[in-house]
Design an enzyme around this catalytic site. Structure first.
Site, PDB file in Angstrom:
ATOM      1  CD  GLU A  66      -3.001  -1.133   2.244  1.00 26.15           C
ATOM      2  OE1 GLU A  66      -2.889  -0.277   3.143  1.00 26.15           O
ATOM      3  OE2 GLU A  66      -3.929  -1.970   2.217  1.00 26.15           O
ATOM      4  CD  GLU A 112      -2.599  -7.126   3.966  1.00 29.96           C
ATOM      5  OE1 GLU A 112      -3.569  -6.528   4.506  1.00 29.96           O
ATOM      6  OE2 GLU A 112      -1.430  -6.743   4.070  1.00 29.96           O
TER       7      GLU A 112
END
Length: 340
Positions: free
Chosen positions: A122, A262
């Site tokens: 991220e 994830e």
């Protein structure tokens, strides 16, 4: 109680908990091995737990050498991360990419099957975003020199890079993300590589429980909940993935594969939205959805690599739900029976 008897009961319980995974000849799904805890078991025990549960894939967010040593010869497929703060160094210097590889991959590559190396988690489009593309190129050059063409170089993004995602076909990347995504997607397309996306229906539900149905967020709806043209959605996960696919298609990249880096549901930390039963339901249904290779409405019958987040509750994560995504407590007892 006698220590020997206690140990026998513990390992019998673990074996029973993981029995369903054995019956499937291993789970073709991964679990993230997070290390932000000061009470976690030694890496050798963690790898043994993965093997007992027949979890075939592990994602490491950074190259922890204790974990890598324990993984030698395990036959667990590993996704290995470059920490965000190291991305600029790899981007600015081919020699730095070589050094990172020499330190963190080369010593293990004969004994560990690396599937992906992810440039950041991220990290895009924030301060590290401009460096991701060059870092991917430099590291890919190193892998090519060693004929390690089977290791994909990619990055991990989250669905916040989308300006909107409802309905999925309306999705586009944010203005801030668009130019950087173009560079990333060009690299991935040119190299036949996969983009990795963190997908969390939990946050959409917890943020708007009035308008986001719980059964839709948990793969439990009995029929379509959202209709988007000819495509019907009975779960929010598929809608979120397809929104990302639509956004890529609008940028001219309809064929870049998606993997799930994830996904998960916390078992505590946010009142009625986080219970062990809700976490178990989501993760069990997510696992079954991935294992069936059913794909999404936009890409039906398409296999996706995927990872559950995470193996353990981690007490050094920020307070709140982030500490409670684990399938196991640090003592390696299950938080809930994920394997039916």
């Amino acid at each position: 109680m006698n220590r020997r008897i206690t140990s026998f009961i513990f390992f019998t319980f673990i074996a029973t908990t993981c029995q369903a995974a054995r019956s499937r000849n291993g789970m073709d799904i991964g679990v993230c091995y997070g290390l932000l805890g000061n009470d976690l078991p030694p890496a050798t025990q963690v790898v043994s737990l993965y093997k007992r549960c027949q979890i075939q894939k592990m994602r490491l967010h950074n190259p922890n050498h204790e974990a890598l040593e324990a993984l030698r010869g395990s036959q667990i497929q590993v996704t290995l991360g470059v920490p965000n703060e190291e991305i600029p160094n790899l981007a600015n210097s081919q020699e730095a990419a070589q050094s990172w590889f020499t330190t963190n991959v080369e010593p293990y590559v004969q004994d560990i099957e690396f599937s992906y190396i992810t440039i950041g988690n991220e990290a895009f489009p924030d301060q590290f975003g401009p460096f991701i593309g060059p870092a991917m190129h430099n590291l890919k050059n190193v892998l090519n020199e060693y004929n390690l063409h089977g290791i994909q170089v990619t990055t991990v993004v989250n669905t916040a890079v989308l300006a909107n995602s409802y309905p999925p076909s309306a999705a586009v990347f944010t203005a801030e993300a668009a130019s950087g995504m173009l560079d990333i997607l060009e690299f991935l397309s040119d190299n036949g590589a996969t983009i990795m996306v963190n997908v969390y229906p939990y946050y959409a539900y917890a943020g708007d429980p009035t308008n986001v149905r719980l059964d839709y967020a948990q793969f439990s709806a009995k029929g379509p909940v959202v209709q988007d043209g000819a495509l019907s959605y009975s779960n929010l996960f598929d809608a979120m993935v397809d929104a990302f696919i639509w956004a890529m298609e609008k940028m001219g990249f309809p064929n870049v594969a998606v993997a799930i880096s994830e996904s998960g549901w916390p078992s505590a930390g946010n009142g009625i939205f986080t219970t062990p039963d809700l976490a178990r339901t989501y993760n069990r249904n997510f696992m079954n959805h991935i294992i069936k290779s059913s794909g999404t409405p936009k890409r039906p019958n398409t296999y996706m690599d995927a990872h559950i987040f995470a193996m353990f509750n981690e007490n050094q994560k920020p307070n709140g739900t982030q500490q409670y995504f684990g399938l196991f407590y640090p003592n390696m007892l299950p938080v809930y029976p994920i394997f039916p």
